[in-house]
Design an enzyme around this catalytic site. Structure first.
Site, PDB file in Angstrom:
ATOM      1  N   LYS A  34       0.850  -1.196   0.000  1.00 24.12           N
ATOM      2  CA  LYS A  34       0.000   0.000   0.000  1.00 24.12           C
ATOM      3  C   LYS A  34       0.885   1.245   0.000  1.00 24.12           C
ATOM      4  CE  LYS A  34      -3.897   1.901   2.715  1.00 24.12           C
ATOM      5  NZ  LYS A  34      -4.736   1.663   3.906  1.00 24.12           N
ATOM      6  N   SER A  77      -9.677   1.655   3.113  1.00 23.51           N
ATOM      7  CA  SER A  77      -8.816   2.437   2.245  1.00 23.51           C
ATOM      8  C   SER A  77      -7.781   1.618   1.476  1.00 23.51           C
ATOM      9  CB  SER A  77      -8.100   3.506   3.074  1.00 23.51           C
ATOM     10  OG  SER A  77      -7.224   2.891   3.996  1.00 23.51           O
ATOM     11  N   SER A 116      -9.668  -0.731   7.320  1.00 20.06           N
ATOM     12  CA  SER A 116      -9.139  -0.477   5.979  1.00 20.06           C
ATOM     13  C   SER A 116      -8.447  -1.661   5.309  1.00 20.06           C
ATOM     14  CB  SER A 116      -8.171   0.704   6.007  1.00 20.06           C
ATOM     15  OG  SER A 116      -8.900   1.898   6.010  1.00 20.06           O
TER      16      SER A 116
END
Lengths: 488, 481
Positions: A78, A153, A177
Site C-alpha cells: 500500500k 482504504s 481499511s
C-alpha cells in the site's frame, strides 16, 4: 499455469521444486499488471527493475537450498508504507513527488525474507475512506464488478490480490481499511493486535489505531506474511515485545478442529443497517461453523453502539495532528508565489489535501479545541475504555467474536461520494476492533445475487492471532468449494 | 504610590544526554546546519518518536535536586502549533502529568532566607532554529536543535525582585550542573528563561495583570528585563492605563521590550496525549535508586566546605561556581591534607593563571591530586612559595609534574645553613649602608636585606632559615658596635 489459482503456499512448492523460477514468477505478475491493471487501477507505481533484481537474489537462495516461506514471492505494498528511494504518495497531491528516505520496518522484514516487491497500491488519500475513491490519482475498480468500488482504504491492495496482480499485499487498517476491502474483493484480510507489527514507516493517519496487516488469497498466506512482519521493533515505541511461541502459519493446517470453540455474536451488529443478503449469508456461515462443532451464542455489548462516533472523533483528532507536518516547508507540495509563511502554509494545505482529508482535519481540530475537548475528545476516550472493557468481558465467555465484516457488499463507484456519513457507516462493524487494539481477520463467506463477495470477521483477544487464524482456516476449508474468482 | 512586583519564572534547560530525545542523533551545540538530523527529528512522514530513557532519568534527577515529588505515572502530550522550526507541527511535551511537581529552593535575600516554590518540571523536545536573511526575502531552517531534550522548570509567583530572580536562576543552574544533567551554558542557549511579571499597589492582595518575556539567556538580561518591565507597568498604572496580558520580546541591546502578541492572539495548542509513546511509569524503588545515584549537590558541599573544612563562605561559594573547580579543589585538598591551604592556593594562584590565560577550570591540564602534591611540597618547605608560582606556571605550560619541574629547574630549597650563612655574610658586606641603617633603628631595612638574600639564593633559600640567620648576623653586628 493458471495464475488465478496461485497462492503463496503453492507457489512456494513450485519455486522450491524448480517448476518455475523466481524471475519467471515475478515476470508473470509484471506482465499481468501491464495487461490488466489499466482496467483495475490497483497500482500507483511499479518497481519493475527492483522486483527483477530481488527475484534474481531470491533464485540464488532457492538454488542453494536456503529458501524460506516468502523467498521469491511477488507482493504489493500500500502506498502509505515507505520504501527507500521509492515514491510514497499516500494517494495525495501533498506527497505526489515524495520519495521516502528510508524503508518501513515491515517492508524491511519482507525484503530480509527475500520477498519481491512489485509496486505500490492505490488507497484513499492518507488512508481516509472506505472506497479508494478519495485517491488523488486514480480510481481503483472492484475486480468482481468494474462499476463498483474495491472498498477502502486499502482498495488497491485488495484489488491487486483479488485480480491476481500480486500473491499478497501489505495494507494498513485504522478502522477496517484492510478487512473491509478484503471483504468487498473476496480475499482474506487480517489486522493484527495493535503493536504486533511495527508502524515505523507507515505514514500515520491515527497513531493509536493504525496497524499494518496482510491481504492474501488464503488464511494460510496471511499467516505466512504475518510471520515475516510481526515482532518487536525498537524504532516504534508502541511495539510489543511479544515472544511468539510458534509460527502463525503452523496454526493453519488442513484438519483444524474447532469443536466446542465458543463464539459470541454481538446483537448490536444485527440491526436494520445490516443488508438482508449479508444477514442471510451470516446465518449460513453460522450454520457451517455449528456443523464444524463450534458453539455460537448471541450476546449484547451496548457500548458497540457508540463505537463509530468514538472512532471518528478520536481518529480525526489524531489525524489533525499527524497531518499538520505537511506544511509546505520541508517536503511535499508547496503552493506557488506565496507572500509569507501564513500564506505558504494555508495555500499549500488547501491545494495539497483532498476534500475528505480536510473534512477529517477540521473535525479533529474541532474535537480537540479548547471548549470542545471535554465534550468530544475526552468523552470518546472514555468510550474507548468502555468498549475495551466490553470486549474484555466478552472474552471471558467466548474464544472468538464473530461479525459480518461490512453491512453491505461493494457499492457502485460514485454512489456515496457525496454522502460522507453513509461512507463512514461502511466501517461500522470494523472500527471497534481498532478502538480496542484487537486482532481480527475477514474471510470470504458468500456472494450476493449480483455475485459480489461477502466477508465474515473473526476477532480475537489481544495477541489471539493463533486462535483467529485457526477458526478462520477451519471456516475457509469448509467454504472453499464455493470460492469464486473474478472474471477478468 | 508604592507597588509590589510579583515574578514567576519558566526556566528551560537543555539536557546533556548523548543523543536526542526521540532518535539517535547526537546532542551538541552548533555544527553545520542540518548535519545532526535524521528522518525522525526532521518529522519525515511515517517516522515515530522513541523516548530516550536517559532524558527521563535526567528529568527525575532535576526534580530530586530541586526537591520535587516525582510522579510515578506521567505521560507525554502533543502541543500543536505551526511554525517553520517545528517539523512535525507539534511539540511533544507534557501537559497535565509532568514528571516532577511541588518542589522548591531556598534563596538568600537581604531580608533573610526565602523559599521559592517550584510548581512543576516537565520534559519536552526543543525546536530548530530559523536564520532570517534580514531583508524579509527568505528564512533558512536549521533542524540540528530539533529533538534536543529540554526540561521546563515552572515556579510559583514567589519572587519579588530582579535580584531574587537572578539568585534563584543561579542556584537552579548550580543544582542542575552538579546533578550532571546539563552544562547550563546560558550563552549557548542551553539555559534560558521566560519571565512573568506583574505589579500591584502596596496594600492590595490581588495580583496585577502579568506579562511574559520569552527566551532570555543571561542572568544580567533576566535582571534588566524584570526591572524594565516593573518600571513600565508602574508608569502605565500611574497614568491610569490598565496592563494588558501579553507576550513581549525583550531586546537586551536596546534595554527595552516590545509587544509580541496579546492574549487574544494566544494559540489554542489542542493538547492531547501522545499516542506514539506509552506513558512513563516508575516505582518508588526505581525513584529511590536514582536518588541514591545522585552526586553530592552544591548546598551539601557548601556545608562541608564551611563547617568541616573551615573555609569562609565567600571562598566556598567561589569554589562551587564550577563543578570542575570544586572537584579539582576536593582532590587537591584530599592529597595535601589541608583544605584551607588548597583553597587559598587555588583561589589566589590557579584562578589568577586561569584569568590571565582566559581559561576555564575544565582546561586545567593536570588533576587536583597533582596540585595537592605541589601544595604539600610548599608545606614541607621543599619549595619556596615564590618558586611554587613558577612551578605552577610551568605545570600549565608543559603538563610536567611538580617533582620533575623542581628537580629540573633546581628549585629544591637550600636547607644547608652554612651555605645560607655564607651568602648572607656576602650580602651584608655588600650593603654596609643598609646594615648601618638597621642598626640605627630603621626596622624596615630588614625586609630589604631579606629580599637581597633570597635573590642571591635564587629563591631557593628556606625563608625561615634566611630570617633566622640574618637576624643572628645583624644581632652580632649590633652587639659589635
Amino acid at each position: 499455469m493458471d495464475i488465478t489459482k496461485l497462492t503463496i503456499s503453492n507457489s512456494r512448492k513450485l519455486l522450491d521444486t524448480k517448476q518455475i523460477s523466481a524471475v519467471e514468477l515475478t515476470n508473470m505478475y509484471l506482465d499481468r499488471i501491464k495487461q490488466l491493471d489499466d482496467q483495475i487501477g490497483s497500482y500507483l507505481s511499479i518497481c519493475e527493475d527492483n522486483a527483477i533484481l530481488q527475484a534474481q537474489e531470491a533464485q540464488k537462495l532457492i538454488d542453494s537450498g536456503n529458501s524460506s516461506a516468502l523467498c521469491g514471492i511477488p507482493l504489493s505494498i500500500k502506498d502509505n508504507i515507505c520504501i527507500e528511494g521509492t515514491k510514497t504518495t499516500c494517494a495525495s497531491k501533498m506527497l505526489e513527488d515524495f520519495t521516502a528516505p528510508y524503508t518501513a520496518t515491515a517492508v524491511d522484514k519482507l525484503i530480509a525474507h527475500n520477498a519481491v516487491i512489485l509496486g505500490k497500491t492505490n488507497l484513499d488519500e492518507f488512508a481516509m475512506g472506505g472506497s479508494t475513491e478519495n485517491s488523488a490519482f486514480k480510481i481503483t475498480k472492484n475486480p468482481f464488478d468494474l462499476d463498483r468500488v474495491p472498498g477502502g482504504s486499502s482498495g488497491g491492495s485488495a484489488a491487486s490480490v483479488a485480480a491476481s496482480l500480486a500473491l499478497g499485499s501489505l495494507g494498513s487498517d485504522t478502522g477496517g481499511s484492510v478487512r473491509q476491502p478484503a471483504s468487498f474483493c473476496g480475499v482474506v484480510g487480517m489486522k493484527p493486535t495493535y503493536g504486533l507489527v511495527s508502524r515505523y514507516g507507515l505514514i500515520a493517519f491515527a497513531s493509536s489505531f493504525d496497524q499494518i496487516g496482510p491481504i492474501a488469497k488464503t488464511v494460510e498466506d496471511c499467516a505466512i506474511i504475518l510471520d515475516s512482519i510481526a515482532g518487536y521493533d525498537s524504532k516504534d515505541g508502541t511495539s510489543l515485545s511479544y515472544k511468539n511461541p510458534s509460527s502463525y502459519s503452523s496454526s493453519v493446517s488442513e484438519d483444524i478442529d474447532i469443536k466446542n470453540l465458543k463464539i459470541g455474536l454481538p446483537k448490536e451488529y444485527l440491526t436494520d443497517g445490516l443488508n438482508s443478503e449479508v444477514r442471510a449469508s451470516l446465518y449460513n456461515s453460522i450454520a457451517s461453523l455449528e456443523k464444524l462443532g463450534a458453539k455460537i451464542e448471541e450476546f449484547s455489548m451496548p457500548s458497540l453502539k457508540y463505537a463509530i462516533q468514538a472512532y471518528y472523533l478520536m481518529s480525526s483528532a489524531e489525524a489533525s495532528s499527524n497531518l499538520s507536518r505537511y506544511d509546505g516547508v520541508k517536503y511535499g507540495y508547496r503552493a506557488d508565489k506565496c507572500k509569507n509563511y501564513q500564506d505558504l502554509l494555508g495555500r499549500s494545505r488547501a491545494e495539497g489535501f483532498g476534500k475528505e482529508v480536510k473534512r477529517r482535519i477540521l473535525l479533529g481540530t474541532y474535537a480537540l479545541a479548547s471548549g470542545y475537548y471535554d465534550a468530544y475528545y475526552k468523552k470518546a476516550l472514555k468510550l474507548r475504555t468502555l468498549i475495551s472493557k466490553g470486549f474484555e468481558d466478552a472474552f471471558t465467555k467466548y474464544d472468538i467474536i464473530l461479525h459480518p465484516t461490512a453491512p453491505e457488499t461493494a457499492f457502485k463507484l460514485g454512489q456515496n461520494t457525496n454522502d460522507p456519513l453513509t461512507m463512514y457507516l461502511a466501517d461500522i462493524y470494523t472500527v471497534a476492533v481498532n478502538i480496542a487494539g484487537l486482532p481480527s481477520i475477514s474471510v470470504p463467506s458468500g456472494y450476493d445475487t449480483n455475485g459480489l463477495p461477502i466477508g465474515l470477521s473473526f476477532t480475537g483477544k489481544p495477541l489471539g492471532e493463533h486462535e483467529i487464524f485457526k477458526a478462520a482456516a477451519a471456516f475457509e476449508a469448509d467454504f472453499k468449494i464455493n470460492l469464486r474468482v473474478p472474471a477478468i | 504610590m508604592k507597588y509590589i512586583p510579583t515574578i514567576g519564572l519558566e526556566i528551560h534547560c537543555e539536557l546533556s544526554t548523548k543523543s536526542k530525545i526521540f532518535c539517535d542523533c547526537p546532542v551538541s551545540f552548533g555544527g553545520e546546519p542540518n548535519t545532526r538530523c535524521c528522518p525522525v527529528c526532521t518529522g519525515m512522514p511515517g517516522t515515530l518518536p522513541v523516548l530516550n530513557k536517559k532524558a527521563v532519568e535526567y528529568t527525575i534527577k532535576a526534580g530530586l535536586a530541586l526537591n520535587c515529588q516525582i510522579n510515578e505515572f506521567s505521560k507525554l502530550d502533543r502541543k500543536n502549533y505551526f511554525y517553520p522550526d517545528l517539523p512535525k507541527a507539534y511539540q511533544i511535551s507534557q501537559f497535565d502529568l509532568p514528571i516532577c511537581k511541588d518542589g522548591g529552593l531556598t534563596i538568600n535575600t537581604p531580608d533573610g532566607e526565602k523559599f521559592i516554590r517550584i510548581e512543576r518540571i516537565h520534559l519536552e523536545e526543543d525546536a530548530g532554529k530559523l536564520l532570517h536573511d534580514g531583508f524579509g526575502k527568505y528564512s533558512l531552517a536549521d533542524y540540528n536543535r530539533c529533538g534536543v531534550p529540554l526540561i521546563e522548570i515552572v515556579t510559583k509567583p514567589d519572587l519579588s525582585s530582579s535580584e531574587e530572580a537572578k539568585e534563584f536562576v543561579e542556584k537552579v543552574r548550580l543544582m542542575l550542573l552538579y546533578s550532571g544533567i546539563s552544562d547550563c551554558r546560558m550563552e549557548e542557549g542551553s539555559l534560558r528563561a521566560d519571565v512573568n511579571v506583574s505589579v500591584r499597589p502596596y496594600g492590595t492582595d490581588e495580583l496585577g495583570t502579568r506579562t511574559e518575556m520569552k527566551n532570555i539567556n543571561s542572568l544580567k538580561a533576566i535582571a534588566r528585563s524584570i526591572d524594565s518591565e516593573i518600571q513600565r507597568q508602574i508608569e502605565l498604572l500611574e497614568e491610569g492605563i490598565l496592563i494588558t496580558q501579553e507576550t513581549r520580546r525583550w531586546d537586551d541591546n536596546k534595554g527595552e521590550s516590545k509587544s509580541l502578541r496579546s492574549k487574544e492572539d494566544a494559540h489554542d495548542y489542542r493538547y492531547f496525549p501522545e499516542p506514539d509513546i506509552v506513558p512513563i511509569t516508575f516505582t518508588k524503588e526505581e525513584i529511590e535508586a536514582i536518588r541514591n545515584s545522585m552526586p553530592e549537590l552544591p548546598d551539601k558541599k557548601f556545608q562541608r566546605y564551611t563547617v568541616d573544612f573551615g573555609l569562609n563562605e565567600t571562598d566556598a561559594s567561589l569554589l562551587l561556581t564550577s563543578v570542575n573547580l570544586s572537584n579539582f579543589f576536593e582532590s587537591a585538598a584530599d592529597e595535601c591534607g589541608n583544605p584551607k591551604s588548597a583553597s587559598n592556593f587555588i583561589i589566589v594562584e590557579v584562578l589568577r593563571i586561569l584569568n590571565d590565560r582566559k581559561l576555564s577550570p575544565e582546561d586545567i591540564p593536570f588533576s587536583g591530586n597533582v596540585l595537592g602534591r605541589l601544595i604539600k611540597m610548599i608545606e614541607n618547605e621543599e619549595v619556596t612559595s615564590a618558586n611554587s608560582k613558577k612551578v605552577l606556571s610551568e605545570m600549565f605550560d608543559t603538563g610536567k609534574t611538580p617533582e620533575v619541574i623542581v628537580s629540573e629547574k633546581g628549585y629544591k630549597v637550600i636547607n644547608d645553613s652554612s651555605e645560607v650563612e655564607e651568602t648572607i655574610r656576602e650580602i651584608l658586606s655588600k650593603n654596609e649602608k643598609a646594615v648601618e641603617e638597621f642598626i640605627g633603628g630603621k626596622e624596615k631595612t630588614f625586609a630589604f636585606l631579606m629580599g637581597q638574600c633570597s635573590r642571591a639564593l635564587a629563591g631557593r633559600g628556606n625563608p625561615k632559615l634566611i630570617k633566622e640567620i640574618l637576624q643572628k648576623e645583624l644581632d652580632k653586628r649590633k652587639g659589635g658596635i
